[in-house]
Each structure stands twice: as C-alpha cells, then as structure tokens.
Design an enzyme around this catalytic site. Structure first.
Site, PDB file in Angstrom:
ATOM      1  N   CYS A   1      26.944   5.349  11.567  1.00 48.15           N
ATOM      2  CA  CYS A   1      26.265   4.905  12.892  1.00 48.15           C
ATOM      3  C   CYS A   1      26.893   4.403  13.568  1.00 48.15           C
ATOM      4  O   CYS A   1      27.988   4.121  13.927  1.00 48.15           O
ATOM      5  CB  CYS A   1      24.500   4.746  12.977  1.00 48.15           C
TER       6      CYS A   1
ATOM      7  N   GLY B   1      27.811   1.517  13.234  1.00 46.82           N
ATOM      8  CA  GLY B   1      29.314   1.345  11.838  1.00 46.82           C
ATOM      9  C   GLY B   1      30.260   2.361  11.733  1.00 46.82           C
ATOM     10  O   GLY B   1      31.352   1.437  11.922  1.00 46.82           O
ATOM     11  N   MET B   2      30.302   3.566  12.516  1.00 37.97           N
ATOM     12  CA  MET B   2      31.595   4.150  12.654  1.00 37.97           C
ATOM     13  C   MET B   2      31.935   4.121  14.144  1.00 37.97           C
ATOM     14  O   MET B   2      33.426   3.703  14.487  1.00 37.97           O
ATOM     15  CB  MET B   2      30.886   5.474  12.585  1.00 37.97           C
ATOM     16  N   GLN B   3      30.726   3.873  14.668  1.00 37.39           N
ATOM     17  CA  GLN B   3      31.422   3.468  16.613  1.00 37.39           C
ATOM     18  C   GLN B   3      31.944   2.155  15.887  1.00 37.39           C
ATOM     19  O   GLN B   3      33.172   2.640  17.077  1.00 37.39           O
ATOM     20  CB  GLN B   3      30.604   3.485  16.779  1.00 37.39           C
TER      21      GLN B   3
ATOM     22  N   GLU C   1      27.978   2.385  25.733  1.00 36.18           N
ATOM     23  CA  GLU C   1      26.584   1.707  25.830  1.00 36.18           C
ATOM     24  C   GLU C   1      26.657   0.378  25.607  1.00 36.18           C
ATOM     25  O   GLU C   1      26.120  -0.410  26.487  1.00 36.18           O
ATOM     26  CB  GLU C   1      26.235   2.339  24.082  1.00 36.18           C
TER      27      GLU C   1
ATOM     28  N   HIS D   1      23.252   8.954   9.462  1.00 34.05           N
ATOM     29  CA  HIS D   1      22.654   8.055   7.931  1.00 34.05           C
ATOM     30  C   HIS D   1      22.578   8.406   6.862  1.00 34.05           C
ATOM     31  O   HIS D   1      21.540   9.101   6.421  1.00 34.05           O
ATOM     32  CB  HIS D   1      21.190   7.543   8.750  1.00 34.05           C
TER      33      HIS D   1
ATOM     34  N   GLY E   1      22.559   0.407  13.893  1.00 35.21           N
ATOM     35  CA  GLY E   1      22.080  -0.230  15.293  1.00 35.21           C
ATOM     36  C   GLY E   1      22.042  -0.354  16.689  1.00 35.21           C
ATOM     37  O   GLY E   1      22.921   0.863  16.746  1.00 35.21           O
TER      38      GLY E   1
ATOM     39  N   LYS F   1       0.221  -1.655  -0.011  1.00 38.12           N
ATOM     40  CA  LYS F   1       0.047  -0.362  -0.101  1.00 38.12           C
ATOM     41  C   LYS F   1       0.905   1.474   0.115  1.00 38.12           C
ATOM     42  O   LYS F   1       0.301   2.145  -0.740  1.00 38.12           O
ATOM     43  CB  LYS F   1      -0.508   0.279   1.047  1.00 38.12           C
TER      44      LYS F   1
ATOM     45  N   GLU G   1      21.713   6.686   3.848  1.00 38.79           N
ATOM     46  CA  GLU G   1      20.862   6.356   3.459  1.00 38.79           C
ATOM     47  C   GLU G   1      19.359   6.656   2.908  1.00 38.79           C
ATOM     48  O   GLU G   1      18.632   6.550   2.432  1.00 38.79           O
ATOM     49  CB  GLU G   1      20.356   4.769   3.650  1.00 38.79           C
TER      50      GLU G   1
ATOM     51  N   ASP H   1       7.139   3.540   5.626  1.00 41.15           N
ATOM     52  CA  ASP H   1       7.054   3.790   3.719  1.00 41.15           C
ATOM     53  C   ASP H   1       7.258   5.641   3.794  1.00 41.15           C
ATOM     54  O   ASP H   1       7.521   5.797   2.922  1.00 41.15           O
ATOM     55  CB  ASP H   1       5.075   3.825   4.148  1.00 41.15           C
TER      56      ASP H   1
HETATM   57  N1  GLN Z   1      23.441   2.447  19.473  1.00 46.82           N
HETATM   58  C1  GLN Z   1      24.514   3.654  18.320  1.00 46.82           C
HETATM   59  C2  GLN Z   1      24.281   5.155  19.274  1.00 46.82           C
HETATM   60  O1  GLN Z   1      22.853   5.408  19.759  1.00 46.82           O
HETATM   61  C3  GLN Z   1      23.992   3.381  17.230  1.00 46.82           C
HETATM   62  C4  GLN Z   1      22.710   4.413  16.916  1.00 46.82           C
HETATM   63  C5  GLN Z   1      22.466   4.074  15.407  1.00 46.82           C
HETATM   64  O2  GLN Z   1      23.273   3.367  14.827  1.00 46.82           O
HETATM   65  N2  GLN Z   1      21.747   4.238  14.578  1.00 46.82           N
HETATM   66  O3  GLN Z   1      24.548   6.017  19.507  1.00 46.82           O
END
Ligand code: GLN
Length: 533
Positions: free
Chosen positions: A383, A385-387, A407, A509, A356, A20, A511, A74
């Site tokens: 994100c 992935g950078m950390q 974290e 991000h 993530g 949809k 993307e 969406d």
């Molecule tokens: N968990 C990480 C943070 O809160 C990264 C968040 C993410 O990748 N969107 O900073």
C-alpha cells in the site's frame, strides 16, 4: 428442522490486554475442529462506529474485512484461528448500535415512546448478536465482550447477556470469564483475589459465569483451581488454566489439553464429536523448530508499537513456518532513516515498507525503497509501501526530482500517486476509502503471477490514493512494470522491477489474508527471495 442457535459470551476481568481475543479465537477454532458450525463476534464498547478513525497508538492495527469494514485487530485473530473470512456481522461497536437506534427514533419507528438503554439499546444489541448467526449460517456464536467488566461502556452489553440468559433455555447460553492472576513479586505467589473480585463485578450485573479461565504467568496449581472454584461458584473442572505461552498459536492446544472444548460443548448440550488438531499442531511444531533464520527490516512509523502491524507480523510467521524459517523482525523507524541516512538499513536480508498514513517519516520510507532497489535487496511494498517505491523510482530513475503523492505534496509537478478524477473531494475521514476485497488480474510471467500461480486474485484494500496511470508508460519503459491491474485495466494493483531479484510493490494488503495453514503466496515468495539473496 429447527436450526441450533447457541451463544457463548467471553467477558474479561481485572485488567485489559489479557488476550481475550486470542481465547475467543481459540474457542472458535476448537469448536470448528469438532465439527460445530461456529462463528465469532467482537463487541467493541466504544462510541466509534468502526475502527477506521482510531489511532494505532491506542488500539493497534486496523483490520479490514472482505466486505470492507475497518475493525479492531481481534477480527484478524478470529480469521486466522477460524480459517474463515468474517464480515460486518462479526463486529459490533456501540457507535453502530446507537446509530441504528437513533435513526429508528428519527424515522418515528418507536411511535412516540421514550427511547431508553433498556429495552431499546439492549434489543438492538441482541439483534446484532443473533445477526452474526444468521449472516454466517452458524449454530454457535462465541461473542467477545470487549473491555473489562465494570467499565461504564460495557454495562448495556452485560445487561443484554443477562436478558438472553433469562429468555433462552439454559443450555443455549454459556458465559466464560477470563481473569488475570498476578504474581506478587515479594512472595512469588499467584493471587486469585482480583479474579474473585472481577467475578463479583460480573455477578453485580446479574451474570454468573460457567467457566473461569485463569490467565496466569505460570501453571495453575490445583489448590488455586479449587479456591477459584469455591469463591467464584463454578465447578472445579470449569476453572481453566491459560498460562503464558511462547506463541498465541499454542493457546488452542492448551485449552484443548484442559478439555475446555468438550466441557463447553457439554454445557451447551452438544455431543462432542472427534477432533482433529493435527494440522494445527504441525504448524506450531514448525513454528517452534525453525531450520534457518532471516532478518527482515520493517520500515514504518509505529515501530515501537508492534501491534500496529499485527497482521503483517503474523503473515511473516505463517510464511516462515511453511519454509522452516524463523523471521527476526528488525523494526526500523522511518524517521531514523530520514535523519541518519540509509546506513541504518544495513544488515537486513529483506525490506518491507507497510501501509501507512500521514507525512511523518515519509522521506525515510522513500529512501528505504530506493536503497532496496539499488542494493538488489528483496523488497515488499504494501500500500503506502508501493506508493513510496513509485515515488522513489520517479525521482531517482526517471529524474523527476519533485515527484510525490498528492497526499503529501498537493502541488507536486509529478503526482505519480494521486486521487483519481472520480474520487471527488474527500471531506469526511470515516469510511471514504477504497476498502475491502477487489479483484485484480495478474500479468502472465510476472513474479507476482508466479508467486500466486493464478491469473486472478482478490485482495483487500484500504487506501484513498492510486498510482497515476499517466505515468504507466514511462515506468514500464524504464523497467518498473505493472504486474497486476484491476479487471478494467484502469487501476495499477502491483508494480515490479524487471532488473532486480525480487522487488514487488502492491497497492493492496496481502497480510490480511494470510492464515497459519494457508500462508500467503506473496510472503512465501518474498522470504524465498530473501533466503537466496
Ligand atoms: N495513505 C495512502 C493512501 O491513502 C496509503 C494507505 C495505506 O497504506 N493503507 O492511499
């Protein structure tokens, strides 16, 4: 001059997951291609206030708008098909509606009256729908009513649609009902009965659809069109085929072939102007006729559920189409990397570690980031992935064996990723992150700056933790350089390896801002590097 205000509602029947959102997005695209100032709105009938706290297992990716709202995926389709940034006014949930009504009640604004679903909740719903037109300066809003007709949660919305129909001139409100036509495996026949029943359900709510869009696995035979028209009481040319297609980007083209745009405009008493779908057609053609192939590994937590990374996958498709490349994604479970070691990463030409949350698989992601560094394999860290790239570098290049993000390890001796001092203790989970678009300045001559070919960028964020500026000098001296910073120079927005073909890790991000006709420069640059590695 009075501005036009017209409403198109898209409802769904039989089952969920019919696409949809893609049909709604396609209608928006087609209307805009004919010069109509159209926008889109999604109604999510959940009690959640936003999508930020919903598990990706249930609803796929959380999309983030420019103005920092966490929405259902969406909205991402809408932005990609409309080629437009959307915002808070384009996403409505039952949580928001009730929140507003209850606050008004507490303030005493209802002057002692009993507060009810009809009219108070339905008035708030209608105000939000009108709000989408006002906020975006549009003449037509196509509203996707989430869920399936007959759901308890959807009833107030259908009632609001019914009221709008009553209140406004006929040519100002149209209803498009999307229904599923299954094939019976025993006879191989397409069946219309479930669709008929879903229209009946819609009528029970007092709404007669103007169009029935038939989602079907195969082309829709004429006699079934006539049957649907007869039983659902719509003109036969208002029964629209929506057969399965290899790519969602073909849906606007199919709907245009069916004449849906022209018919909808006539229904709204708008004169259809010339359309121009050439650029879109060209994009679809490039998508379907790649000259080269690339295998990219995405190392994540939800690898069995690709919708959790929807915008990322689409961004790779857009960049791939621009380069004549078909991107084959290898979904690699971070936990598998953790258990079986880096051998599972072999055979890919590039690695992406996406955003993530949560600890599961974190060591696998750190290993993947480190593997790409050592192998000279192009790496795009987004994100989280950078950390993880920063953690891997601190541990394996700087010799800080216990480096981590607070974290995951609040007592790490080397918190290379940490909450900044001003980020006071987070108690609530909803809406407490750095969200939405923020500016960054790129370091001249860096890979990222060359990719964008700009000095200043605006990118969307969704995170709590940041690179710890205390470590910046150490990182720089060892060759992991900051290549994007916040304008005040305090936040590290990107890091890149000096001695590597292409290793770029970004806190934002990218993307979310990729569009079919405007592929994101970071993805294009990443794929280019993969092609030549
Ligand atoms: N968990 C990480 C943070 O809160 C990264 C968040 C993410 O990748 N969107 O900073």
């Amino acid at each position: 001059m009075k501005l036009l205000a017209k409403y198109v509602f898209v409802t769904g029947g039989v089952v969920s997951g019919l696409g949809k959102g893609v049909v709604t997005a396609s209608l928006g695209h087609l209307l805009r291609a004919r010069g109509v100032a159209a926008t889109l709105q999604k109604i999510d009938p959940y009690l959640n206030v936003d999508a930020g706290t919903i598990n990706p297992y249930e609803h796929g990716e959380v999309f983030v708008t420019k103005d920092g709202l966490e929405t259902d995926l969406d909205i991402g389709h809408y932005e990609r098909f409309l080629h437009q940034d959307l915002g808070r006014a384009n996403y409505v949930t039952t949580g928001q509606i009730y929140w507003a009504v209850i606050q008004r009640e507490r303030r005493g604004d209802y002057l002692g009256r009993t507060v009810q679903v009809v009219p108070h909740v339905t008035e708030e719903i209608k105000a939000r729908i009108r709000g989408a037109l006002e906020a975006t300066g549009s003449e037509v809003v196509v509203v996707e009513v989430g869920g399936t007709v007959g759901d308890i949660e959807g009833l107030p919305y259908l009632e609001a649609v019914r009221q709008l129909r009553d209140e406004l001139p006929e040519e100002d409100v149209a209803v498009v009902h999307l229904a599923y036509l299954p094939i019976l495996s025993t006879t191989g026949e397409l069946k219309t009965k479930p669709a008929q029943h879903s229209v009946k359900e819609l009528r029970t709510a007092g709404i007669q659809p103007d169009f029935v869009v038939a989602r079907c696995p195969t082309p829709l035979p004429d006699q079934l069109r006539r049957k649907i028209a007869l039983f659902c009481d719509v003109p036969v040319d208002h029964v629209i085929e929506d057969r399965d297609l290899p790519s969602i980007y073909e849906v606007p083209l199919l709907l245009a072939e069916e004449g849906m745009d022209v018919k909808l405009l006539r229904r709204l008493d708008l004169e259809p102007r010339e359309t121009d779908l050439r650029a879109w057609k060209d994009f679809v053609r490039r998508l379907k006729n790649p000259e080269r192939f690339l295998r990219i590994g995405i190392v994540g937590k939800y690898v069995e559920l690709h919708d959790a990374y929807l915008s990322l996958v689409e961004a790779l498709r857009h960049a791939g189409a621009a380069l004549g490349v078909s991107v084959e994604i290898r979904w690699i479970s971070a936990e598998q990397v953790e258990k079986e070691g880096e051998g599972v990463l072999a055979g890919v030409q590039g690695i992406i570690v996406p955003g993530g949350f949560g600890e599961r698989g974190i060591e696998g992601k750190i290993l993947a980031a480190d593997w790409a560094r050592r192998q000279g394999t192009p790496y795009l860290g987004i994100c989280l992935g950078m950390q993880v790239a920063a953690i891997a570098f601190a541990r394996n290049v700087l010799g800080k064996k216990n480096a981590h993000s607070t974290e995951f390890d609040p007592h790490t001796p080397d918190p290379v990723i940490d909450l900044l001092p001003e980020q006071t203790k987070v108690k609530e989970k909803g809406g407490t992150m750095r969200l939405g678009e923020y500016p960054a300045e790129l370091v001249p001559g860096s890979k990222i700056q060359k990719a964008y070919d700009q000095e200043k960028i605006n990118e969307r964020h969704r995170h709590r933790y940041e690179f710890n500026p205390r470590y910046l000098d150490l990182f720089s001296r060892a060759g992991f350089l900051p290549s994007a910073l916040s304008p005040d120079g305090r936040l590290v927005e990107a890091l890149e390896l000096r001695d590597h073909p292409w290793y770029v890790a970004v806190q934002f991000h990218p993307e979310f801002r990729s569009r079919p006709l405007r592929p994101h420069p970071l993805f294009v640059s990443f794929l280019r590097a993969c092609l030549s590695s």
